[in-house]
Enzyme design. Structure first.
Site, PDB file in Angstrom:
ATOM      1  CB  CYS A  76      47.376   5.454  15.582  1.00 20.82           C
ATOM      2  SG  CYS A  76      48.737   6.034  16.577  1.00 20.82           S
ATOM      3  CD1 TRP A 105      39.579  38.343  38.530  1.00 24.04           C
ATOM      4  CD2 TRP A 105      38.904  36.241  38.869  1.00 24.04           C
ATOM      5  NE1 TRP A 105      39.493  37.723  37.308  1.00 24.04           N
ATOM      6  CE2 TRP A 105      39.081  36.436  37.485  1.00 24.04           C
ATOM      7  CE3 TRP A 105      38.464  34.986  39.330  1.00 24.04           C
ATOM      8  CZ2 TRP A 105      38.855  35.428  36.542  1.00 24.04           C
ATOM      9  CZ3 TRP A 105      38.238  33.981  38.398  1.00 24.04           C
ATOM     10  CH2 TRP A 105      38.430  34.210  37.028  1.00 24.04           C
ATOM     11  CB  CYS A 157      48.061   8.953  17.764  1.00 18.88           C
ATOM     12  SG  CYS A 157      49.142   8.422  16.428  1.00 18.88           S
ATOM     13  CE  LYS A 176      44.913  40.444  33.223  1.00 22.85           C
ATOM     14  NZ  LYS A 176      44.492  41.335  34.287  1.00 22.85           N
TER      15      LYS A 176
HETATM   16  P1  FAD Z   1      42.976  39.929  38.450  1.00 27.60           P
HETATM   17  O1  FAD Z   1      43.113  38.848  37.469  1.00 27.60           O
HETATM   18  O2  FAD Z   1      41.682  40.637  38.530  1.00 27.60           O
HETATM   19  O3  FAD Z   1      43.291  39.278  39.875  1.00 27.60           O
HETATM   20  C1  FAD Z   1      43.017  39.978  41.094  1.00 27.60           C
HETATM   21  C2  FAD Z   1      43.968  39.499  42.155  1.00 27.60           C
HETATM   22  O4  FAD Z   1      43.707  38.126  42.455  1.00 27.60           O
HETATM   23  C3  FAD Z   1      45.428  39.528  41.768  1.00 27.60           C
HETATM   24  O5  FAD Z   1      45.951  40.802  41.979  1.00 27.60           O
HETATM   25  C4  FAD Z   1      46.017  38.500  42.689  1.00 27.60           C
HETATM   26  O6  FAD Z   1      46.212  39.048  43.975  1.00 27.60           O
HETATM   27  C5  FAD Z   1      44.923  37.471  42.801  1.00 27.60           C
HETATM   28  N1  FAD Z   1      45.080  36.350  41.866  1.00 27.60           N
HETATM   29  C6  FAD Z   1      45.608  36.350  40.616  1.00 27.60           C
HETATM   30  N2  FAD Z   1      45.549  35.125  40.094  1.00 27.60           N
HETATM   31  C7  FAD Z   1      44.957  34.334  41.000  1.00 27.60           C
HETATM   32  C8  FAD Z   1      44.635  32.961  41.034  1.00 27.60           C
HETATM   33  N3  FAD Z   1      44.899  32.150  40.015  1.00 27.60           N
HETATM   34  N4  FAD Z   1      44.030  32.479  42.134  1.00 27.60           N
HETATM   35  C9  FAD Z   1      43.758  33.271  43.184  1.00 27.60           C
HETATM   36  N5  FAD Z   1      44.053  34.574  43.206  1.00 27.60           N
HETATM   37  C10 FAD Z   1      44.655  35.100  42.140  1.00 27.60           C
HETATM   38  N6  FAD Z   1      39.020  40.284  31.280  1.00 27.60           N
HETATM   39  C11 FAD Z   1      39.157  40.164  29.940  1.00 27.60           C
HETATM   40  O7  FAD Z   1      39.765  41.023  29.297  1.00 27.60           O
HETATM   41  N7  FAD Z   1      38.657  39.067  29.281  1.00 27.60           N
HETATM   42  C12 FAD Z   1      37.970  38.089  29.947  1.00 27.60           C
HETATM   43  O8  FAD Z   1      37.497  37.123  29.352  1.00 27.60           O
HETATM   44  C13 FAD Z   1      37.805  38.210  31.356  1.00 27.60           C
HETATM   45  N8  FAD Z   1      37.092  37.288  32.065  1.00 27.60           N
HETATM   46  C14 FAD Z   1      36.860  37.498  33.391  1.00 27.60           C
HETATM   47  C15 FAD Z   1      36.051  36.611  34.107  1.00 27.60           C
HETATM   48  C16 FAD Z   1      35.742  36.831  35.441  1.00 27.60           C
HETATM   49  C17 FAD Z   1      34.849  35.859  36.178  1.00 27.60           C
HETATM   50  C18 FAD Z   1      36.263  37.978  36.095  1.00 27.60           C
HETATM   51  C19 FAD Z   1      35.931  38.246  37.540  1.00 27.60           C
HETATM   52  C20 FAD Z   1      37.067  38.866  35.405  1.00 27.60           C
HETATM   53  C21 FAD Z   1      37.360  38.648  34.055  1.00 27.60           C
HETATM   54  N9  FAD Z   1      38.165  39.527  33.332  1.00 27.60           N
HETATM   55  C22 FAD Z   1      38.344  39.357  31.985  1.00 27.60           C
HETATM   56  C23 FAD Z   1      38.892  40.602  34.023  1.00 27.60           C
HETATM   57  C24 FAD Z   1      40.310  40.165  34.315  1.00 27.60           C
HETATM   58  O9  FAD Z   1      40.355  38.792  34.705  1.00 27.60           O
HETATM   59  C25 FAD Z   1      40.940  40.939  35.466  1.00 27.60           C
HETATM   60  O10 FAD Z   1      40.088  40.866  36.564  1.00 27.60           O
HETATM   61  C26 FAD Z   1      41.200  42.394  35.151  1.00 27.60           C
HETATM   62  O11 FAD Z   1      41.942  42.514  33.945  1.00 27.60           O
HETATM   63  C27 FAD Z   1      42.011  43.061  36.296  1.00 27.60           C
HETATM   64  O12 FAD Z   1      43.237  42.378  36.430  1.00 27.60           O
HETATM   65  P2  FAD Z   1      44.141  42.439  37.695  1.00 27.60           P
HETATM   66  O13 FAD Z   1      45.528  42.723  37.305  1.00 27.60           O
HETATM   67  O14 FAD Z   1      43.562  43.339  38.712  1.00 27.60           O
HETATM   68  O15 FAD Z   1      44.165  40.922  38.301  1.00 27.60           O
END
Ligand code: FAD
Length: 527
Positions: free
Chosen positions: A42, A387, A45, A481
């Site tokens: 549809c 990151w 939809c 997060k």
């Molecule tokens: P992080 O997410 O590491 O962020 C670091 C800092 O970046 C933040 O403190 C903030 O200052 C800044 N930030 C936050 N969001 C954004 C944004 N949108 N844009 C720009 N800057 C930003 N963990 C898992 O458990 N499962 C997964 O599948 C997973 N996949 C990952 C994939 C990649 C490529 C990477 C590098 C990491 C992954 N991790 C995963 C780890 C997770 O994403 C975090 O890095 C980890 O849990 C530490 O979190 P954190 O609180 O230090 O913030």
């Protein structure tokens, strides 16, 4: 049906039902449901599917109270089921109450209602509010307003949690929306109060509605003054309060120790979360070069190519101090001059550790996390720095469009992202993460056409990861997060269009350029 286009898939934030899952999903469920019966052939939809997905994402946090689902009536398997529900036109919508013990037909949905996100969201609220007590989802708070005079009682109570009171007019839905946004969160209780008692409002300094009045656990209280009065901004701001956290996901809860209060350990370094620290980037680089890649004894084939490209990018774009920049330059020169198909990683380590005693080369060999420090061992640290490293590199690439001229990566606007993708795939120790990242990359990385789009792509995907990981075991209670940047960091980045949160991407780009731009990296705590 055979050949029919799938309008909804597993990546969408909703539940896909079929003949067999529908009855046991809706029967005796602890939450209410809103189900769309659609037909994949549809046209309307098909057109409507993006709105339904947007809605499902928008109210994802409401899941324990009410969930969004779909069923495809064009699939022959489901025809009989759709008939049982007397579905004749598509799309059709039905509400289902929690704890229904019989094969309910579902409650109707206002026939001529607009089907835009905001309207449906309000219908959901009215449905929840009008449900009889025996079919109220336990997770759904009372959505009724409190008296403005009760607010002063709340203030003097000294609860161990935050209380947010949304003041609003009787026809406003903001308060109830924010209440539902927090059904999965600890540390904050949301109430709503109407603006009918003008005298009480005046005493609290509430000059306009909607507005959000916040009572802190220590008893301080006041209006949140500098937020646009929008549901999405109230919610995202409240999610950043220290101690306000998404409840642990069920699955994570089994494997983690009981949640502890964030401990302020003696060697906690105070830092400004709106700033970048060189110590994080250099500690990350140290870990990447001396630990992560070093688990590979020799580099050859794809791995060698990825490593070379990464070093090229770091050499050209890493905003490092002179002694780190020299190290990267030396590594780059050495790799370019080595026509080998295979390099023992020890040779690279010798360079990184400056065994040749070349003057002016040094990279810290200490992990010194600042903006990436975790409140407990095992939290944050390296993945956080990775990151930050790649965000920094995409921003630097956009600021210096010719930086990669005369390298193997010249003329490639996606060079940083593609190198990140290959690095994660070949080297990132967290294999689960690598798999997730690869599937996001596969989906849309190739659509990135400019350097600025690369900056925004990584930002968007990082937020997607944040959303997925909220409440997971790896979340640090001190660094929840959340959608980033938060409204307090960048008010102009946030807005709403027809009641749905929308990023202002020009402002986000401006913010990212400033946040990850080199002028702003602090040297405090760096060796
Ligand atoms: P992080 O997410 O590491 O962020 C670091 C800092 O970046 C933040 O403190 C903030 O200052 C800044 N930030 C936050 N969001 C954004 C944004 N949108 N844009 C720009 N800057 C930003 N963990 C898992 O458990 N499962 C997964 O599948 C997973 N996949 C990952 C994939 C990649 C490529 C990477 C590098 C990491 C992954 N991790 C995963 C780890 C997770 O994403 C975090 O890095 C980890 O849990 C530490 O979190 P954190 O609180 O230090 O913030």
């Amino acid at each position: 049906g055979a050949g029919a286009r799938e309008l909804y898939g597993p990546q969408d934030p909703l539940t896909i039902l079929d003949r067999s899952s529908l009855p046991w999903t809706l029967y005796n469920s602890s939450s209410a449901w809103l189900l769309e019966f659609y037909s994949s052939w549809c046209g309307h939809c098909v057109q409507y599917a993006p709105t339904w997905k947007l809605l499902a994402g928008d109210v994802k946090d409401w899941d324990p109270a009410i969930k969004i689902a779909v069923i495809d009536c064009a699939s022959e398997d489901n025809t009989e089921t759709c008939k049982q529900y007397s579905i004749q036109y598509y799309p059709s919508f039905r509400f289902f109450r929690a704890f229904s013990k019989e094969f309910t037909q579902g409650e109707g949905y206002k026939k001529d209602a607009d089907h835009d996100v905001q309207t449906v969201r309000q219908l959901m609220i009215e449905f929840l509010q009008n449900s009889p007590t025996e079919s109220k989802a336990p997770a759904c708070p009372s959505l009724e307003p409190i008296e403005p005079s009760q607010v002063s009682a709340l203030i003097s109570r000294k609860d161990p949690h935050y209380t947010a009171v949304i003041f609003e007019s009787p026809d406003s839905f903001v308060g109830r929306e924010v209440m539902l946004d927090f059904v999965q969160y600890d540390g904050l209780v949301v109430r709503r109060a109407l603006d009918t008692d003008k005298e009480a409002l005046k005493q609290l300094g509430v000059a306009s509605v909607p507005s959000c009045y916040l009572i802190y656990p220590n008893g301080t209280h006041g209006l949140l003054n500098n937020l646009k009065p929008l549901r999405s901004l109230f919610s995202s701001h409240l999610k950043t309060l220290p101690g306000v956290r998404k409840k642990k996901l069920m699955q994570a809860a089994i494997t983690t120790k009981p949640a502890k209060e964030p401990s302020a350990s003696a060697d906690w370094k105070t830092f400004d979360k709106s700033k970048m620290y060189m110590a994080d980037l250099e500690s990350g680089l140290h870990y990447l070069l001396r630990v992560e890649v070093a688990t590979h004894e020799t580099l050859e084939g794809d791995e060698l190519r990825v490593f070379k490209d990464l070093i090229t990018i770091l050499y050209k774009l890493f905003p490092g101090r002179p002694h780190v920049a020299r190290l990267l330059e030396t590594l780059q020169d050495w790799l370019v001059s080595m026509p080998l198909d295979e390099i023992p990683y020890n040779a690279i380590l010798d360079l990184v550790n400056n065994k040749m005693q070349i003057s002016g080369i040094h990279l810290t060999s200490r992990l010194q996390w600042v903006g990436c420090q975790g409140s407990e061992p095992g939290l944050r640290g390296y993945p956080c720095s990775l990151w930050k490293l790649f965000h920094t590199l995409t921003v630097q690439a956009a600021a210096q469009p010719n930086a990669l001229a005369n390298t193997a990566l010249e003329d490639n606007h996606g060079a940083v992202l593609q190198t990140m993708r290959r690095y994660i795939k070949h080297f990132f120790g967290c294999r689960d993460c690598a798999g997730h990242f690869e599937s996001m990359a596969k989906e849309s990385m190739d659509e990135v056409k400019t350097l600025n789009e690369a900056v925004l792509w990584l930002w968007k995907k990082h937020n997607k990861v944040n959303k997925r990981l909220a409440g997971a075991a790896s979340e640090d209670p001190r660094s929840p997060k959340v959608d980033w940047p938060t409204p307090d960091m960048c008010p102009a980045c946030h807005g709403e269009v027809k009641g749905v949160h929308e990023w202002n991407e020009d402002e986000v780009l401006r913010f990212l350029n400033q946040h990850y731009g080199s002028q702003d990296i602090l040297l405090r705590y760096a060796d």
